[in-house]
Design a protein around this motif. Sequence first.
Motif, mmCIF file in Angstrom:
data_model
loop_
_atom_site.group_PDB
_atom_site.id
_atom_site.type_symbol
_atom_site.label_atom_id
_atom_site.label_comp_id
_atom_site.label_asym_id
_atom_site.label_seq_id
_atom_site.Cartn_x
_atom_site.Cartn_y
_atom_site.Cartn_z
ATOM 1 N N ILE A 8 38.624 33.528 4.913
ATOM 2 C CA ILE A 8 37.597 33.066 5.510
ATOM 3 C C ILE A 8 36.245 32.701 4.975
ATOM 4 C CG2 ILE A 8 36.089 33.392 7.750
ATOM 5 C CD1 ILE A 8 39.083 33.784 8.399
ATOM 6 N N ASP A 9 36.303 33.466 3.872
ATOM 7 C CA ASP A 9 34.850 33.021 3.045
ATOM 8 C C ASP A 9 35.077 32.088 1.848
ATOM 9 O OD1 ASP A 9 36.464 34.693 1.448
ATOM 10 O OD2 ASP A 9 34.765 36.123 0.966
ATOM 11 N N TYR A 10 36.408 31.610 1.721
ATOM 12 C CA TYR A 10 36.814 30.678 0.937
ATOM 13 C C TYR A 10 36.553 30.982 -0.633
ATOM 14 C CZ TYR A 10 37.936 25.615 -0.145
ATOM 15 O OH TYR A 10 38.637 24.494 -0.570
ATOM 16 N N ASP A 11 36.895 32.513 -0.886
ATOM 17 C CA ASP A 11 36.947 32.765 -2.365
ATOM 18 C C ASP A 11 38.134 32.918 -2.959
ATOM 19 O OD1 ASP A 11 38.197 34.811 -1.168
ATOM 20 O OD2 ASP A 11 36.477 36.448 -1.751
ATOM 21 N N GLY A 12 39.175 32.445 -2.166
ATOM 22 C CA GLY A 12 40.569 32.387 -2.956
ATOM 23 C C GLY A 12 41.347 33.688 -2.461
ATOM 24 N N TYR A 13 40.836 34.777 -1.828
ATOM 25 C CA TYR A 13 41.552 36.021 -1.283
ATOM 26 C C TYR A 13 41.269 36.400 -0.061
ATOM 27 C CZ TYR A 13 41.464 35.778 -6.848
ATOM 28 O OH TYR A 13 41.404 35.110 -7.760
ATOM 29 N N VAL A 14 42.415 37.040 0.680
ATOM 30 C CA VAL A 14 42.170 37.660 1.811
ATOM 31 C C VAL A 14 41.862 39.129 1.847
ATOM 32 C CG1 VAL A 14 43.598 37.798 4.100
ATOM 33 C CG2 VAL A 14 43.899 35.899 2.658
ATOM 34 N N ASN A 15 40.714 39.609 2.076
ATOM 35 C CA ASN A 15 40.281 40.958 1.925
ATOM 36 C C ASN A 15 39.284 41.268 2.840
ATOM 37 O OD1 ASN A 15 38.318 39.801 0.681
ATOM 38 N ND2 ASN A 15 39.171 39.840 -1.353
ATOM 39 N N VAL A 16 38.758 42.280 2.666
ATOM 40 C CA VAL A 16 37.563 42.969 3.475
ATOM 41 C C VAL A 16 36.614 41.943 3.633
ATOM 42 C CG1 VAL A 16 35.900 44.775 3.970
ATOM 43 C CG2 VAL A 16 38.097 45.390 3.468
ATOM 44 N N PRO A 17 35.781 41.320 2.602
ATOM 45 C CA PRO A 17 34.746 40.430 2.691
ATOM 46 C C PRO A 17 35.032 39.223 3.904
ATOM 47 C CG PRO A 17 35.129 41.014 0.544
ATOM 48 C CD PRO A 17 36.266 41.423 1.151
ATOM 49 N N ASP A 18 36.194 38.998 4.080
ATOM 50 C CA ASP A 18 36.615 37.833 5.013
ATOM 51 C C ASP A 18 36.292 38.466 6.159
ATOM 52 O OD1 ASP A 18 37.663 35.620 3.205
ATOM 53 O OD2 ASP A 18 39.211 37.446 2.602
ATOM 54 N N VAL A 19 36.668 39.710 6.630
ATOM 55 C CA VAL A 19 35.974 40.178 7.810
ATOM 56 C C VAL A 19 34.693 40.202 8.312
ATOM 57 C CG1 VAL A 19 36.218 42.308 9.253
ATOM 58 C CG2 VAL A 19 38.355 41.731 7.799
ATOM 59 N N ILE A 20 33.857 40.544 6.964
ATOM 60 C CA ILE A 20 32.432 40.645 7.244
ATOM 61 C C ILE A 20 32.167 39.164 7.587
ATOM 62 C CG2 ILE A 20 30.310 41.045 5.972
ATOM 63 C CD1 ILE A 20 31.933 43.276 4.646
ATOM 64 N N TYR A 21 32.625 38.232 6.692
ATOM 65 C CA TYR A 21 32.007 36.789 7.015
ATOM 66 C C TYR A 21 32.388 36.368 8.277
ATOM 67 C CZ TYR A 21 31.115 31.910 5.319
ATOM 68 O OH TYR A 21 30.743 30.865 5.268
#
Length: 664
Positions: free
Chosen positions: A457-470
């Motif tokens: 979701i945050d377009y950093d190249g990885y699927v992890n907890v920061p994507d949930v926050i974003y």
Amino acid sequence: MKKVGIFWGLFQLVLLPTLALAQDPGIPDTAKVQCIDKIRPNSQVVLNLYIYNDEHLGGFTIPLAFPDSVTNLDITCDSISFVGTRGASAQLKADSTSRFTDINNTKNRVLVWAVWFSGDLDTGSVATGPVAKVYFRTGPTWDSTRYVPVDAVFFPPSNTLEFTDLASGQGFTPVFIKGCLGNPVTPSISVTSPNGGENWRVGEVHDITWTSKNFSGNVKIEYSTNAGSTWNIIIASTANDGVHPWTIPDTPTTQGRVKVSDAATGIPSDMSDANFTISTAPTITVPGMQQVFCDTLCDTLRFKVFATDGDVLDILTISKIGVGDFYTVSHPSPDTGFFTWVPVPVDTQSSPYTDTFIVNDGTGLADTGLVQIKVMPRPVIPPSGKEGDVNGDGGINANDVIFLINFIFRNGPEPVPPPAGDINADCVTTVSDIVYLINYLYKNGSAPKIRCNPGDIDYDGYVNVPDVIYFINYLFKSGPAPRSMKSSDVNADCSVDIVDLIYLINFLFRGGPIPQPGCVGPFYKSAPVALAEVELSRSSVTDGVIEIPVNSSFGSSVAGVQILVEFDPAQFEPLDPVLTERSQKLSLFSSYKNNHQIIGLLDLQAQNSIQSGTGSIVILRFKPKLANYDLNRLKISEAILVDREANTLNTTIKPNSFSTPNLR
């Protein structure tokens, strides 16, 4: 030595070149030299020369050498006679009355030949008498215990062992059985390994060793799984050098034997004195090098390891040495283990780490796999507008093309970040992305698109907890929208909402299904493309290498091909493929790992392509490991064909068109 006259020179120049072209169509014809085992000093010796022929012969040439490797013997060749022999009717022959006799006692050589201008050498055998007689005389120092072989030898420039078929005028090389002067010695072979009691595992490479006496010809090597009742060929003919590496086949047995014999006649021979064992060891399959990234928090690293064993009664136990947590249950084949690790930022200082995974089958047999784990600071993501920067250096150029080729076809490192290889935003990284990037760089094609990485979701190249926050900030706190809506519609219901957020949370924390490519804009759809078909065609064998054309038909030109070929590693060893006339203007890449080979064909300069039509585009090459191999253990499991505009063709993989049953 008597000089060869003009006629014999013409005979060599005119007749012999034509004789070498034909092959004997019937029972193998044979030239045989007599073996005389009792020869005294100061005596004359008559050595008979026999021919077996099942067709009428117009001539023959038999160059002989004595004494092979023994020198300084008190024996000389006196003459050649055809009197009272089957060769007496020849109009031209190398007897003592002919000016064409060729005897060289300096080099211990004699040439026996005959030519019929009318009549012929009728069909016959040893029972019908000799075709010529060679006379020798021993001196006073002749050693009556000496063994001197009389063998066929090549006389430069054109004197070779050869018979001439009268009907066709063509020459062929007969079977030759050498003779001897003096007491013959008995040739022997002795197998030294495996000789009983060994336990060799399937897939290992061991040396078959043997010794031989008074024998220098090629040998045939075979193995048995039933104590010698039946035999399987390992190699039909190889040099008698005493050693041959053998990849142990997948034929478990406790009654293994190996036999080594004369490749031509089968005698002499020897086999293992006692049975040895071919056993199956368990095999563990682990992933390649793993990367996990950290900033203030670290991502979670997860992967699986797999263990298999040909003996389904064995209970497999997988263990781990190293970092992280590992869960597995002892189980018959196949067995699976689950690795999980959440490093902390300080772990970047001691990176890389190596974990060792061990599978044991309970009988003492085991296998080991190593996984290297790198804990790295999270890389800086290329700024906006840098889609196409595959290697993460901030630029978009030929280096990114090379990086992507190495990743897809040569087991090279992943793009930085991994989804950066999705140049055309179809959510996967394939040969179509290479063609798309080449078009952009060299053909003024469309710019690289916003990549698709479902769940990122945050377009950093990885699927992890920061994507949930974003995602929470976007949905409920007026935060910035995801850059890729296609990556955010993780349940593929064509809308981005709280349902996608729950789906993503379930995946990350509850083992739910993996995120899916969405159907929310930016909406990328390829233009309609042509159909294509791919299949493996009829095989051929050249110098022990199986060659199999990959045939393909398509209605538009193709600029890139990606083919995944599955094979049985117990039966086949993959070799580098080769291009065909149809694809010769493209660049070829290939690599293999475990049981698959990946092959790529690319137009690196955006100038060439494979034209539409039907025909082979690449030749697969395999070296068989077994004498009886099954071509149905080879198949194309994936084929991607891309046109000049980077559109993926709708490709069908057809069943193999091998002849039945495809066993060799």
